[in-house]
Design a protein around this motif. Structure first.
Motif, PDB file in Angstrom:
ATOM      1  N   ASN A  95       0.827  -1.202   0.000  1.00 50.47           N
ATOM      2  CA  ASN A  95       0.000   0.000   0.000  1.00 50.47           C
ATOM      3  C   ASN A  95       0.861   1.250   0.000  1.00 50.47           C
ATOM      4  O   ASN A  95       2.004   1.240   0.460  1.00 50.47           O
ATOM      5  CB  ASN A  95      -0.898   0.026   1.246  1.00 50.47           C
ATOM      6  N   SER A  96       0.293   2.328  -0.492  1.00 50.70           N
ATOM      7  CA  SER A  96       0.931   3.631  -0.361  1.00 50.70           C
ATOM      8  C   SER A  96       0.443   4.273   0.934  1.00 50.70           C
ATOM      9  O   SER A  96      -0.544   3.829   1.538  1.00 50.70           O
ATOM     10  CB  SER A  96       0.564   4.526  -1.547  1.00 50.70           C
ATOM     11  N   ILE A  97       1.115   5.329   1.355  1.00 50.50           N
ATOM     12  CA  ILE A  97       0.660   6.063   2.537  1.00 50.50           C
ATOM     13  C   ILE A  97      -0.724   6.641   2.284  1.00 50.50           C
ATOM     14  O   ILE A  97      -1.585   6.643   3.173  1.00 50.50           O
ATOM     15  CB  ILE A  97       1.672   7.170   2.895  1.00 50.50           C
ATOM     16  N   ALA A  98      -0.962   7.106   1.074  1.00 53.67           N
ATOM     17  CA  ALA A  98      -2.276   7.664   0.742  1.00 53.67           C
ATOM     18  C   ALA A  98      -3.370   6.613   0.911  1.00 53.67           C
ATOM     19  O   ALA A  98      -4.461   6.913   1.415  1.00 53.67           O
ATOM     20  CB  ALA A  98      -2.268   8.198  -0.686  1.00 53.67           C
ATOM     21  N   ASN A  99      -3.096   5.383   0.492  1.00 55.53           N
ATOM     22  CA  ASN A  99      -4.080   4.311   0.672  1.00 55.53           C
ATOM     23  C   ASN A  99      -4.366   4.069   2.150  1.00 55.53           C
ATOM     24  O   ASN A  99      -5.518   3.822   2.542  1.00 55.53           O
ATOM     25  CB  ASN A  99      -3.591   3.017   0.032  1.00 55.53           C
ATOM     26  N   LEU A 100      -3.338   4.150   2.976  1.00 58.63           N
ATOM     27  CA  LEU A 100      -3.543   3.951   4.410  1.00 58.63           C
ATOM     28  C   LEU A 100      -4.382   5.076   5.009  1.00 58.63           C
ATOM     29  O   LEU A 100      -5.182   4.845   5.924  1.00 58.63           O
ATOM     30  CB  LEU A 100      -2.196   3.854   5.129  1.00 58.63           C
ATOM     31  N   LEU A 101      -4.229   6.291   4.497  1.00 60.50           N
ATOM     32  CA  LEU A 101      -5.059   7.400   4.976  1.00 60.50           C
ATOM     33  C   LEU A 101      -6.527   7.157   4.619  1.00 60.50           C
ATOM     34  O   LEU A 101      -7.425   7.397   5.440  1.00 60.50           O
ATOM     35  CB  LEU A 101      -4.578   8.719   4.370  1.00 60.50           C
ATOM     36  N   LEU A 102      -6.766   6.683   3.408  1.00 59.01           N
ATOM     37  CA  LEU A 102      -8.138   6.351   3.010  1.00 59.01           C
ATOM     38  C   LEU A 102      -8.684   5.211   3.870  1.00 59.01           C
ATOM     39  O   LEU A 102      -9.861   5.210   4.258  1.00 59.01           O
ATOM     40  CB  LEU A 102      -8.170   5.955   1.533  1.00 59.01           C
ATOM     41  N   HIS A 103      -7.823   4.254   4.165  1.00 57.73           N
ATOM     42  CA  HIS A 103      -8.224   3.107   4.982  1.00 57.73           C
ATOM     43  C   HIS A 103      -8.565   3.532   6.410  1.00 57.73           C
ATOM     44  O   HIS A 103      -9.569   3.083   6.977  1.00 57.73           O
ATOM     45  CB  HIS A 103      -7.089   2.082   4.988  1.00 57.73           C
ATOM     46  N   LEU A 104      -7.765   4.398   6.996  1.00 52.67           N
ATOM     47  CA  LEU A 104      -8.041   4.879   8.351  1.00 52.67           C
ATOM     48  C   LEU A 104      -9.358   5.649   8.396  1.00 52.67           C
ATOM     49  O   LEU A 104     -10.138   5.516   9.347  1.00 52.67           O
ATOM     50  CB  LEU A 104      -6.895   5.768   8.840  1.00 52.67           C
ATOM     51  N   ARG A 105      -9.596   6.434   7.370  1.00 49.62           N
ATOM     52  CA  ARG A 105     -10.853   7.187   7.316  1.00 49.62           C
ATOM     53  C   ARG A 105     -12.046   6.240   7.220  1.00 49.62           C
ATOM     54  O   ARG A 105     -13.050   6.409   7.913  1.00 49.62           O
ATOM     55  CB  ARG A 105     -10.836   8.144   6.122  1.00 49.62           C
ATOM     56  N   GLY A 189      -1.707   1.436  15.107  1.00 50.26           N
ATOM     57  CA  GLY A 189      -0.867   0.506  14.355  1.00 50.26           C
ATOM     58  C   GLY A 189      -0.487   1.052  12.994  1.00 50.26           C
ATOM     59  O   GLY A 189       0.689   1.009  12.588  1.00 50.26           O
ATOM     60  N   HIS A 190      -1.466   1.589  12.275  1.00 49.36           N
ATOM     61  CA  HIS A 190      -1.171   2.141  10.951  1.00 49.36           C
ATOM     62  C   HIS A 190      -0.385   3.450  11.052  1.00 49.36           C
ATOM     63  O   HIS A 190       0.342   3.809  10.114  1.00 49.36           O
ATOM     64  CB  HIS A 190      -2.463   2.349  10.169  1.00 49.36           C
ATOM     65  N   THR A 191      -0.524   4.148  12.167  1.00 49.99           N
ATOM     66  CA  THR A 191       0.290   5.354  12.363  1.00 49.99           C
ATOM     67  C   THR A 191       1.770   4.998  12.355  1.00 49.99           C
ATOM     68  O   THR A 191       2.585   5.642  11.681  1.00 49.99           O
ATOM     69  CB  THR A 191      -0.073   6.039  13.697  1.00 49.99           C
ATOM     70  N   GLN A 192       2.134   3.966  13.100  1.00 49.97           N
ATOM     71  CA  GLN A 192       3.539   3.554  13.133  1.00 49.97           C
ATOM     72  C   GLN A 192       3.995   3.034  11.774  1.00 49.97           C
ATOM     73  O   GLN A 192       5.157   3.210  11.394  1.00 49.97           O
ATOM     74  CB  GLN A 192       3.744   2.491  14.214  1.00 49.97           C
ATOM     75  N   GLU A 193       3.085   2.415  11.046  1.00 49.37           N
ATOM     76  CA  GLU A 193       3.422   1.962   9.692  1.00 49.37           C
ATOM     77  C   GLU A 193       3.731   3.164   8.797  1.00 49.37           C
ATOM     78  O   GLU A 193       4.686   3.139   8.010  1.00 49.37           O
ATOM     79  CB  GLU A 193       2.263   1.152   9.115  1.00 49.37           C
ATOM     80  N   ILE A 194       2.942   4.218   8.925  1.00 45.52           N
ATOM     81  CA  ILE A 194       3.162   5.426   8.128  1.00 45.52           C
ATOM     82  C   ILE A 194       4.486   6.090   8.502  1.00 45.52           C
ATOM     83  O   ILE A 194       5.225   6.573   7.634  1.00 45.52           O
ATOM     84  CB  ILE A 194       1.979   6.399   8.309  1.00 45.52           C
ATOM     85  N   VAL A 195       4.810   6.105   9.794  1.00 45.94           N
ATOM     86  CA  VAL A 195       6.099   6.654  10.226  1.00 45.94           C
ATOM     87  C   VAL A 195       7.240   5.860   9.590  1.00 45.94           C
ATOM     88  O   VAL A 195       8.204   6.430   9.060  1.00 45.94           O
ATOM     89  CB  VAL A 195       6.217   6.630  11.763  1.00 45.94           C
TER      90      VAL A 195
END
Length: 226
Positions: A95-105, A189-195
């Motif tokens: 995934n891209s970081i952008a995809n993770l942002l969409l996923h968190l939302r 969890g996804h926050t640390q992944e994004i970091v």
């Protein structure tokens, strides 16, 4: 006759429901506050008249504080990335970081806002990962921050009854507290992944949001790298 009450019989529902008799405590059993002798309680441990309200407020306040703290870490990363980096995928299976942002939302909307009945559940989870964008960074940030603020309003509206009531979310039957705890853990969890992904993209140019300044904070001592 010796009491048959055991500490293991205590459950969260009794804390939330208060000290009145509940299905989890038979008549004659000690209440939550009675189980600690009065002489051994500190002044701050005296029985509270609004225990259910206090507990629900504490749970929801801390939940939002954790979400917001994680969001600030994400924003710190996003401020260092351009749109191309946000949509960068190491490979087709990642995934891209952008995809993770969409996923968190999507997750936050489904589990908190919709999960507690404040909005219909219209989540399209597969699209959170298949989207290739590029959705501009400002739009991604605004969208997720708006969702976090909406989740805050939802959390603030919850009372103790809603925290223990079971509800069906994403095919799972869970009590309100579990929905909240799992959502916060998922966000963290996804926050640390994004970091981690941001550090991989920027390497030595990555700017840390916290650098220890004193030995107490964890800074190196005597020329040694701690």
């Amino acid at each position: 006759m010796q009491s048959t009450w055991k500490p293991s019989q205590l459950c969260l529902k009794e804390f939330v429901a208060g000290d009145h008799l509940s299905p989890t405590r038979a008549e004659g059993e000690p209440s939550v506050t009675q189980r600690v002798p009065a002489a051994r309680r500190s002044p701050t441990e005296q029985p509270m008249n609004n225990s259910a309200s206090d507990l629900s407020t504490s749970v929801t306040t801390e939940a939002f504080a954790e979400l917001w703290s994680a969001w600030l870490k994400i924003k710190h990363c996003l401020a260092q990335l351009d749109d191309e980096q946000l949509w960068n995928r190491p490979d087709d299976d990642s995934n891209s970081i952008a995809n993770l942002l969409l996923h968190l939302r999507g997750n936050l909307t489904q589990w908190i806002i919709s999960g507690f009945g404040r909005a219909p559940d219209t989540r399209d989870r597969p699209r959170e990962f298949t989207e290739r964008g590029p959705v501009p960074r400002d739009a991604l940030i605004a969208g997720l921050e708006e969702t976090i603020e909406s989740a805050k309003r939802t959390l603030k509206s919850l009372d103790s009854a809603e925290l223990v009531r079971r509800r069906r979310i994403q095919g799972f039957d869970v009590p309100g507290t579990q929905a909240i705890f799992e959502t916060v853990a998922h966000f963290r969890g996804h926050t640390q992944e994004i970091v981690h992904m941001t550090r991989r993209l920027l390497r030595h140019s990555y700017k840390f949001d916290f650098i220890p300044q004193t030995p107490e904070q964890g800074s190196p001592q005597d020329g040694l790298d701690a």
